[in-house]
Each structure stands twice: as C-alpha cells, then as structure tokens.
Scaffold this active site. Structure first.
Site, mmCIF file in Angstrom:
data_model
loop_
_atom_site.group_PDB
_atom_site.id
_atom_site.type_symbol
_atom_site.label_atom_id
_atom_site.label_comp_id
_atom_site.label_asym_id
_atom_site.label_seq_id
_atom_site.Cartn_x
_atom_site.Cartn_y
_atom_site.Cartn_z
ATOM 1 C CB CYS A 1 -0.960 -0.007 1.184
ATOM 2 S SG CYS A 1 -0.176 -0.319 2.782
ATOM 3 C CG HIS B 1 -0.124 3.855 5.785
ATOM 4 N ND1 HIS B 1 0.299 3.271 6.943
ATOM 5 C CD2 HIS B 1 -0.407 2.823 4.944
ATOM 6 C CE1 HIS B 1 0.284 1.952 6.820
ATOM 7 N NE2 HIS B 1 -0.149 1.653 5.615
#
Lengths: 359, 359, 359, 359
Positions: free
Chosen positions: D141, D220
């Site tokens: 990711c 994130h």
C-alpha cells in the site's frame, strides 16, 4: 543573594518550572500564581510554594477548600526580580504590561509570538546573545528540540539544509478533552511555524518543517534529514557528538527502547533518583540505531517530551538575563540540580569548528 | 535482623516491588534477577541492586554492555529468606519448585492460579489469616482493588451482593505491541475470573464481575454496584469510610479530576515527595461525586493503577509470612515508607461492626 | 401519496436519516438543510437531494463552490409534511417554534430534552402509543439500545431490575477534536441520564445506568445485568429471543467477532449489499457467548453503533405520526428498505406473555 | 471469454480484490479460498462466491456452521487462469510452487519479497513493462501510494530527489490485538524498506524513506518532499496534475476535511453509490492546501488507505498479464467498474514531457 523568581500559571509548564527553580542554588522561588483551586493548586501548597491568586480569581475559593493564599499576583510582583509566565497561549502577551509596570523582568513561553520579548532563547544555541535582556521567550518544545540539535550539528559539520517532519502528540497525558482519538491530522500550512520559529534562534538556518498530529500523549517525534556542509567520517561521529552533548540522551540497541512508550517508561524508572528527578524526559531523545549518515546526508529521529523539554531552558533564561553565569556553567548548574547532568566521558566527540566555515 | 528479600523478574511489578522493599526498615533487598539486559536492567544497577541472571540468561550479555552481574538466580536463592516472584504469568508456577528446594519462602503474583501458594493475600482483607505461611499469592491488580473495597464496606454495612463492571486497560504505558488501538473488546466469559478470584479472599462473598477491555494504558476503572445488608445513613457515610481507610484516595469535586488522565497527572505531580514517592497511584482511587447511596444500594467508581496497586501488598505479604507485625502495623509501616500514609483524621468514620452481623 | 419529509442538519444523523427516508416506499425526501458548505453538503448534491440553506447560512458560499441551492430552510418548510431535526444538541429546541409556525410536524433527536416533543419514541417499545402525534423525540443511541433490549426481555420474563454500565465511545470516527486520547473518564453523575431517559419509554421500569467514556470511536458497549421476574429455562431461551427480534444481531462463536473492531468490519463487509446497505450497524449487537443466565439473573453485552442505531427509528417515528402502518409493519418495511430485515426463522423463540404478568 | 480468477486468502485484501474482480466486465471470479470459517467466510457465501478450503483447513468446520464448500484450493486451481494470492505475509511465497505446478498465473502482494514474481507492478507506473508476465507482485500500500505520485510528478518535472516520511497506521480497523495504544514507534532502520521497494518500479529513482508507526487504524499519511528537476510555474500546476490523474483525489479547502477521520468519513458517505462502491478510499488522497511548491522544491501530504489502495492495482495486474488492454484503458475500465473513475475535466493539466528529459 539569589534572584527572586515568581511563576505565573501552574499548569504543565509552570509547575515544572517552579520545581526546577526551587532546586537551583542561585535562584529563589518566591511564589506561584493561579486563577482557580484544583489538585494542582494543592500540589503547590503541599510543596510549600506560596500561592497567589492571579487575574480575576477569587481568593475565597482557595481558602474555602483549605488552600492558604499568600496574596494576589500584584503582591507577588512586588516581591520578585523576574516572572516566568507559563499562562495559556496569548495570555502571556496580555501580562507583559503588568510585568513591565511592576519593573519586573519576564520569561515568556513559545506559545507567544516572538515579539513578546526582546529575544527568543535556547540555552545550547544562543545563551550569550541573550545575556542581560529584560525579557526572553523560551521557544516551544518542538523548536527547543530542533534548536538543540542544530546547536550540536551546525558548528561541527555545517548545515546546508535541515528538513524536519514533526509527528506531534495530540494532547498531554493529563488532558481529557483534546483529540483525535483515531486519525492523523496534517498541519496543512507548509512549512509549519516551527521552521520560522527556529530561525528566531538561528537566523541563517535553511530549514523547512512539516507537521502532522497523531493520537498519542507521550512525546513528539521528529524525523530529521540534514544536508551537511561537510561529510562526517561516518555515523559514529554523529552518535558521539549527540552523546557528548548536555541535554541529549542516546539509547543503545541493547536497551530495548522501541519507541516513546519505553522512553517514558525509562523516565518514570529514573524518577526519584538524584534528589527527586521528576518522571520527565528533559533531554532530546535519540536512538543510536536511528541515526544514519551517508556522505553529507544525515538522518535521525529524535523524541521530544513536550511537557518538560523547555524546563531547563527556562532556568537558564533567568541566568542569562541576570548574567549569573556563562552558558556552559548555567547549563551544568541547571542539569546537576535537576539530576540530568551528563556523566559520560566526552572522548571521541568531534570538535566544534568555527561557525564561519558553514554557509 | 531484617528479612532478606530477592526479587525474580524486574519488569512492571518486579522493579516496583524491589524499590518498595528497599525502603522498608525491617526488610533487606538482597538482589534482583533478570534474564536479559535492557534499560530496566541498567536501572537495577543504577539503583545499586545486585543483579543476578535468571533462567537461561547469559551473564556475558550483561557484562558486555557494562552491567555487572552478581551471580545466577541460584546464587541469589542462597542469600535470601524469601523470593518475590514477579516473572511473567505462569512462569511463577514453574519457579515454585526452585524456591522450595532452596528452602526459601515465596510470594507469587495474581497472574498465577490460586493453588500456586498456600493462600491468596490482601493486606486490608485477610492479613491475619496469612500469618506464618510459607507461600502467598498477592491477588491481581483488579482483585486487589475489589478486595480492598470489600474490606472497607463489608464489616460496616454487610454485603448482600457485589456487582462490578471492570473497564480494563489494554496495555501498560511502556508496551508497544498490545492493542486494540480503537475498539472495545468484551471479555465474553461471564462472570469474568475476577469474581471467583475475590472469593479466594472472601469465600462467602456474593459477587459477579463482568469485564471489557478498552484502548487506554493508564488505569482500570471499576463500576461497582453493591447491595448492602444495612443501609448507611447516606452517601457521606460511605465517603467518610473510604476516606479514612489506608490505601484509598478520594478526590473532592473542587480538585478538577475528571478521569484517569488527571489521576495519573496527580500521581506524577506527587512523585519525588516524601523520600522519593514514585509516579504511581498505589491507592484505590475514588471520586466523592462518583459515590452514590440510595437506601441499601451503593454505587461507586474506583480507578485502579494496574502497575502499582499490588506493590504495598507484596511488602505486607512478606511481613505476614514472617510474622514481623500485625496487619495494621504492617500497613502503616509500608505506607509510611512508601509515602502514601493517610494523614487525614479518622473522625466521622462509621465504626466497623462485628462481621457476624452480615450474612 | 407519500409523506413529504425534510431533514434539517446533514451531519452524522441527518445524512443517514435522509438516505433512509429516500429508500422508503411511502416517504419522499423533499430536501435537506445545512448551514455551511462542506464535503457532506457535496454528498447531498451528489445523491440528488435538494439542498436548502439553514439558519444564518449564506447561499453564496454554496454556489461559489459549485453546490446548487434550492432555497432557504423556510422554503423547505413550505414543501414538507414533517421535518426531521438532526441539528446539534439544543438547536432542535430552538427550531421547534419554526416548525410549529409552519404547520409542519417534527421528529427530534435524543440530544434534546424529553419535553421538546409530545412523546419519546422507540419503534420496538412504544410505537402504538405514539401514533398520531404531531411531534416525537427519538431517544438517543444509548437509550434506543436499552429500550430495544427491554422490549425483547420485559414482555417475556418481566424485569424486576435492570442495571447497565455504559462504556461510551469518546468521539465519532469522523471527528478530529474530541478526546480523550488515552484515559477513562467516568460520568460522575450517578445514575447517568440514560436511566431516566429509558423511563420516558418504559415509565415503570426499575433501571439504573452508570457510564464511563473511553477512547474509541467505533461503538458503545453496554454491560447489562437484568434481574428477571421469571426465570427463563436457560441461556438458550434468551439467545433465541434476541435472535428472533428485528434490529438485533447475535454473533455466533465461530464467526470470530472479538469486539467492536470486528463488528464494524462486519458492517463494512456487508455494505453495498441489498440495494446499497451503508457501512453501518443499525441493529443492537450481541454475542452468543456474551449472554449468560443464572436463575433469574441475566447478563449480556450489547454493542451500539452510535452513528446509525437511531436511523430506522426516525423512519418509524414518521410512520407512527402519520399512522401509515402499525408498528410491526412499519419496522418490517423500514428494515427491508434498509437491507437489515431479519431472515432467520423465528422458531424456538419464547412467546411474549401478557405484560400484566410483570410487576 | 473472461479471464477466470481465483482469490486465495479472504482477509483485508482478498475480500476487496474478490469484490473488485467480480465487478469487471472482462474477468470472472471463480471462487475464493480460506482456511477457517469466520464472519468473513460467511460474507463470501452471502455474496455468492464459491468457497474453497485452503491449506490444512477442514471442510467439515465450514459445513457444520452452514457454510457450503465448493472444494479444496486444489480444485479451485483447476478452474482458473490466474490466482490472486492474498494470504498473510510470506505464505504467498510458499504457495508459488502450487500455482506453478497447476499451470496457473499468479498475482502476489507487496508483503512478499520482490523476487516472488517476475516483476513488481503499479498500474500508473509500469503497466506496459508488465504485459504478458506469468507472475506479478503488486507493491505494498505505501509503495503503491509512492509509485502513483512518482508517476504523476516524474514525467512532468523530473525528480532529482524524493524524500518521504511515512506516518504509518499501527493496526487495521478490524484488528484487536496490535498496538501501540499510546505512543510513537520509529522504524529505526533508515531508510525504511519502502524506498528500495519503490525502486523495483522506478529503478533510477533517487528516493529515501523514513517511517514511524502511530496509534491509528484509518490510513497512513506520507509527508513528501520532492526536489524537482524543473520548476513548475507554481503550486497550482502541481495541484492540477494530481487532480487530473486517475486514482488521485484532492480535497478543496471548503470541504472541511481536516485529516484522515474526515477522509474516511467521506469514503463511508460515498459508499453505496455508483453500483455499490465500498466504504474505501482507493485513491491517493491529497489536500489542495497541503501542496506547496517553492521553486524546485515541492512538499505535499498524501493519505493512503492501507486496506484498499492496492485493490484496483490487482485488477490491472491481471489485465496486464493477459494483455487484455493497454494501461490507460485498463485503469479506466477498473475505475469505472469500481465507481472511482475521474469525471473532472483535464484542462489546465501540465503536459507530460518525455521522460528522457529527467536525469
């Protein structure tokens, strides 16, 4: 005769500064001022600090819960040489006239704008330039952390560019109301105010800071990338320089300190030693494994305990104002009194070159 | 001649028990045992505690990082009268034979099953019944909190039924790996093990406990509903009883303590006082406003500091085993040495009736 | 001809109610009102909901960012039969006169005091008593959760006493500013307001509620202890009753749902099915293993999704006001439209006895 | 005839990839494999995906809880052209031989080492280079987020140096066990593995990444500092380029999106639209105000939804392997099917220069 000190505001910073002042051989804590009774006001009384009522506070509210009152802030002002203002952000500015008209010097905190005082202050960085001032502003916890690191690095290798990502704690451990509980909030202003603030100490520094806020209470963490002017011989040289500096603590790999939870566990473990060290981490915290040098590019993490890192700086600011000592002497005196004096030998530390060599 | 004490395990509980033992006038801390070097091992050395290597630990790993080693656990066993076992859950049971074969008495922690020792122990609740035992188990932090509260309430008003919802902390402040980060995890077993555990101390107590885990590190909070056997005159009577009891701290409304963040802030503020009180909260924490009595139904919150609440109990357990003092004397001695002795006057406290009056 | 509905306030509750209304066969969403443009206002436009400007809002601020405005709140009031007020706490009360003078009925939320409306409402509990009212108040998320559970339990076994500890989420997932980040904050008022609020639905219910706030965003969790009037045959009987009830979802052990993280994961997994089910959990959530009956004492956990649990209730409240259907039919219609209709067979469900049998 | 796809592993990534594959016009989801029954297995059945038992899993455990089983993984392998391996880290590598011996192509995830597959893949960055491969690895990711950003920036202005601080989420929203609850854990390895991983896509890229882990579950956040080879005309040029790119979403100031809590709120709001968009954020998320250009230095934040950002990439990886379409066509097809196709006009977007112009 010790310099007589008052502390206005007895919250996170004020209570720590009061404790720190009370431990110094050449300063005398005359009293602290607070607007409302609380468990923290009781603490002041328990420690034997005369308690004065600030602002529109009602002395009756203190006495009715058994907290003796020594007077109003105005009374305290008549008994001190200097006030440390640790009131909430922007209240300090309002108090400035009060201190001036009382003929009292003042130390302000980093939450105020720089022009609140004659100069911004960091002990490792610009103590000498602040000697004799009538008012100083101790820069904020984050800027203090940055300024200390610059003060170690810049004189040795020069700094072409300093980049910091600040991963900031959302709330202090004693706060219930601030969030976020789950989420990351970027400080969309780029650069964040910390870079310009660092330049109140190092005007020529090329620095950019970017910040995010994360849901933790323990410490801030800075991710630093420094483009040095001269290459160190290797990572070990940087490690040694940080290790030898006052107000730096570098954890070794074997200590098992993974992150800020263990750093503050270390602080709690250390508490009580050496005459009552509080469960604080007044030093910049680095990890030996979290320092990396590749040619002229240095990367390192540092964790900054937002509650206490400025505490020794407030003490030194007073000494600078009253010219009680030179910088290294003041720092050593403060740190010894607080129990954070470095004991490690300073061998292997790279020498400081003349600052002129850096751009 | 003081009782000679060793501590096996130097984590959250072990390091606190070691400090507490070292402060007692009638106990002598001979040494502590640890398997691996870490910042906590260094702390033992910094405090001057002889450091022994436990289990399969390698002494060379300690000495290579500058931590002097006094021997192996086996050596420590030869120099002590009693070991406090503060090793991780279920390791204590494995160590039992070791202590027995060395002819050394042992104090175990609540993470072990009750049959690890001759009896389960809580100083306020069953000190006398534990005198002279060769092994004791200090019940877990949550059960200690419950047992203390029962010890205050049951003798005065009798208990028909005690219901507790335990809102448990997910991890300790120094831990990095345990979650959840966001979410509530019910302990689906109903009742939770805490109720049966409390009955190792109060066999006749009618109690049910239900638990949830929440993402905090500071403290547990218990929500208590007690169906009393006799009605108190009012809430004030309960408040007074808690306030007068050792190892209870009741916050008044004016103190501004909203929740566990401020409780632990209070603990940090208090640290260092009275001979080096650590930043812990060894007392059961109540809020005056969070105590409510309506006829025979009493409700109250109590916060339990999972890291430290069992520490004074470990000290008293040793005194009970060696019959060094009666319960109240041991408690008073422990608490004075730790800096948590109650100073408030005990007037207005409801008298203890004969326990026989309760069912 | 469908009942014409407007929604005032387009935050957490308002946007969900608008979506829910838009899916009902017998209701028509005429428009939604908001004071300021935001990503949520854009969502209204993206979904095709006419957007009206509420309060002192400036239509130009909407149009300048490309959000078409259909008029002011006043205009919306002229086009609807009923307004659902989903404005922030205590704003609803201020809006009441506005709705009355426009001759429009109103549904308020549980953040308002009970006297804001003619009656407080919960679909499972008191639908019939609310038929034909001109204003209703859907009780808060926590009270809705309690009322539903009482509606399942009370008619079957009677309730002598209901005790709930509410473990409340600190902030919603989309909020950045509310805390605490780490800590538990007891709601010191005992009982909490939820008990009295439940009695606006069940006036004769003997209930006590106590609450704590914890740092999570996902769901509340209730720990229930019910003293039943008649003993069920066993735990299975309770499990079956909950399983058979609309707006209850009981997780089986094999599903691996440990706590609220997995419950909301389930909700997200389920989203999109059956005509666009949102990632919400509009049902009371129970764990089969977290239900325990011992004679007349029943214990069970239930998790309550604070963002969505009142959504179907708002829809049913409208039907009750306009007498569009009886309660079971309304509930079935709502749930089918929302995709949360129960499909499990109702066999083994304990029958409802006459309520008169309970005290 | 559509390419027949199987998905091995039905957790966070696997279930999303399965849903995404099922929506594509030119792919057919043949089945999914899982080792144990759980609420997620039930979800597969509810969505009508044939469920196969992987590894040492016991089919009886599925059928005994009412989950029909279509066979074993081996059976699934016989019915597909390609497997997407979404098993836990390092299990994929073990499965590789299985896929090879079955003559089935394979897509692996970024948790595996790069050499698990013939090439590492990102749709915006190196689709063409991956055409016709028999195995591909979709980068993680974080690396996907970086690769996409490089794919927008590098062709337009060239990149002299890319620096990223990754502020990583500690756990996924559906996890209960991972921490920390309170604290920041630096990834002491400098640079973190993300930089080298990005070079599996852009071999010549000069990039350094440093990471910290923080207690959040949502997303994130990357703090990017890019030293460009050529100066853009200003910040607006960068904003326009990101806004015009597929798989980028740039929030405007008026939308009131402060941080990741509001980003995921936006995702949940959007869910259900356009044929069942899940409550995910498959795009790189930027803030217009969080993009800043000064000469050749560009700074920007981007938030990356760890659960879903790689999902469209897995789909495109399959198309690349089977040469079903060129890159832009595949991306457009995937995004339209998933409901995340860009609709904004691409005017004002700075043109892509020949890549050769950058160093």
């Amino acid at each position: 005769m010790p310099v007589r000190v008052g502390v206005n505001g007895f919250g996170t910073i004020g209570k720590r500064v009061a404790d720190a002042v009370a431990r110094q051989p050449d300063l005398k804590l005359v009293g602290v001022a607070k607007t409302r009774p609380s468990f923290e006001a009781r603490r002041a009384v328990d420690r034997g600090y005369p308690l004065f009522v600030a602002g529109a506070g009602d002395p009756g509210k203190f006495t009715s819960v058994g907290l003796p009152v020594a007077g109003r802030l105005q009374d305290l002002l008549g008994q001190v040489d200097v006030m440390v203002d640790a009131t909430p952000e922007e209240v300090g500015r309002e108090n400035r006239a009060l201190y001036q008209s009382a003929g009292v010097r003042a130390v302000f905190q980093g939450g105020e704008e720089p022009d609140v005082a004659e100069a911004s202050f960091n002990a490792l960085a610009n103590y000498e330039a602040c000697r004799g001032k009538r008012s100083l502003r101790v820069v904020s916890c984050n800027t203090t952390g940055i300024a200390r690191a610059v003060a170690v690095v810049e004189p040795r290798w020069g700094v072409d560019r300093w980049e910091v990502t600040l991963v900031r704690r959302a709330a202090d451990p004693g706060e219930s109301k601030r969030g976020p509980v789950d989420g990351i909030v970027p400080t969309l202003e780029i650069p964040s105010h910390h870079g310009p603030d660092a330049r109140t100490i190092f005007p020529a520094l090329s620095i950019a800071t970017v910040a995010v806020v994360v849901p933790t209470t323990l410490m801030h963490v800075h991710v630093n990338h420094v483009r040095l002017h001269r290459a160190p011989s290797g990572t070990a040289e940087l490690v040694a320089a940080f290790r030898a500096s006052p107000r730096f603590h570098v954890f070794a790999p074997w200590e098992g300190v993974e992150g800020t939870p263990q750093v503050m566990e270390f602080a709690r473990d250390r508490a009580g030693r050496e005459g009552g060290l509080p469960p604080d981490m007044m030093e910049n915290i680095l990890w030996e494994r979290g320092i990396s040098v590749s040619d002229r590019d240095a990367y390192f993490f540092q964790a900054i305990h937002q509650e206490s890192v400025v505490v020794p700086e407030n003490v030194d600011a007073i000494r600078a104002m009253f010219e009680l000592a030179d910088g290294p002497t003041s720092i050593a005196t403060t740190d010894r009194a607080l129990g954070i004096a470095r004991t490690a030998p300073a061998s292997e530390v790279p020498p400081v070159r003349t600052r002129a060599a850096s751009p």
